[in-house]
Design a protein around this motif. Structure first.
Motif, mmCIF file in Angstrom:
data_model
loop_
_atom_site.group_PDB
_atom_site.id
_atom_site.type_symbol
_atom_site.label_atom_id
_atom_site.label_comp_id
_atom_site.label_asym_id
_atom_site.label_seq_id
_atom_site.Cartn_x
_atom_site.Cartn_y
_atom_site.Cartn_z
ATOM 1 N N SER A 1 -1.457 50.420 7.653
ATOM 2 C CA SER A 1 -0.201 51.267 7.278
ATOM 3 C C SER A 1 0.698 51.660 6.468
ATOM 4 C CB SER A 1 0.379 51.573 9.375
ATOM 5 O OG SER A 1 -0.703 51.486 10.419
ATOM 6 N N THR B 1 -4.487 55.696 5.925
ATOM 7 C CA THR B 1 -4.516 57.747 6.195
ATOM 8 C C THR B 1 -3.116 57.530 7.183
ATOM 9 O OG1 THR B 1 -5.871 56.577 8.416
ATOM 10 C CG2 THR B 1 -6.742 57.768 5.984
ATOM 11 N N ASP B 2 -1.973 56.093 7.286
ATOM 12 C CA ASP B 2 -1.686 56.826 9.206
ATOM 13 C C ASP B 2 -0.326 56.126 8.252
ATOM 14 O OD1 ASP B 2 -2.560 53.809 9.132
ATOM 15 O OD2 ASP B 2 -1.547 54.207 10.868
ATOM 16 N N GLN C 1 3.157 63.588 14.928
ATOM 17 C CA GLN C 1 3.046 63.068 15.125
ATOM 18 C C GLN C 1 4.215 62.833 15.425
ATOM 19 O OE1 GLN C 1 -0.566 60.902 14.588
ATOM 20 N NE2 GLN C 1 -1.871 62.119 15.144
ATOM 21 N N TRP D 1 0.210 59.632 20.554
ATOM 22 C CA TRP D 1 0.873 59.793 19.869
ATOM 23 C C TRP D 1 0.474 61.483 20.285
ATOM 24 C CZ3 TRP D 1 3.967 58.611 16.547
ATOM 25 C CH2 TRP D 1 4.927 57.110 16.101
ATOM 26 N N ARG E 1 5.723 59.705 13.000
ATOM 27 C CA ARG E 1 4.888 60.029 12.037
ATOM 28 C C ARG E 1 4.210 60.850 11.032
ATOM 29 N NH1 ARG E 1 0.189 56.410 14.594
ATOM 30 N NH2 ARG E 1 -1.154 57.882 15.272
ATOM 31 N N ASN F 1 0.024 61.341 9.727
ATOM 32 C CA ASN F 1 -0.960 61.059 9.842
ATOM 33 C C ASN F 1 -2.099 61.483 9.469
ATOM 34 O OD1 ASN F 1 -2.851 59.022 10.155
ATOM 35 N ND2 ASN F 1 -2.851 59.983 12.924
ATOM 36 N N THR G 1 -5.652 62.662 9.896
ATOM 37 C CA THR G 1 -6.606 62.803 10.888
ATOM 38 C C THR G 1 -7.880 63.238 10.716
ATOM 39 O OG1 THR G 1 -5.756 65.676 11.389
ATOM 40 C CG2 THR G 1 -4.738 63.825 12.214
#
Length: 124
Positions: free
Chosen positions: A3, A31-32, A60, A68, A98, A100, A102
């Motif tokens: 993260s 990715t997040d 999100q 989330w 946050r 993200n 996806t």
């Protein structure tokens, strides 16, 4: 996959610390973005720029930091997602926010920034 911690700045032109800027550097490998707690920051404008490689960004929110949901775009109430350079304002004011990816895409590198204004500015 790790993260991504946000970069945080209060020094963006206001004297009363009523505006902050956060920035996350996301990629296909990471990715997040780590969540940031900010319930008192009312006006939130997001921007994302970079090389997308087919990635989709979802903005999100969460009130518990575990479950989330996708925020809503203030312009029309649709899901707050991007798949190309752009920006939007979000409607909801959850405790945590946050970015993200996806859909991670291939070779994506996307910098996501969030400029937020405190509803009741601190006065010096």
């Amino acid at each position: 996959m790790a993260s991504v911690s946000p970069q945080f700045s209060r020094d963006i032109g206001t004297r009363d610390a009523s505006v902050v800027l956060l920035s996350w550097a996301l990629s296909t490998a990471n990715t997040d973005g780590l969540p940031f707690e900010m319930p008192e920051w009312a006006d939130r404008t997001w921007q994302a720029v970079g090389s997308w490689g087919g990635a989709t960004l979802s903005l999100q929110g969460s009130n518990d930091g575990s479950n989330w949901f996708v925020l809503s775009n203030a312009a029309g109430g649709t899901a707050a997602t991007l798949s190309a350079n752009g920006g939007l304002a979000s409607i909801e004011l959850p405790r945590y926010v946050r970015p993200n990816l996806t859909t991670p895409g291939s070779g994506a590198t996307v910098t996501v920034s969030l400029c937020a204004r405190r509803a009741t500015p601190l006065r010096n």
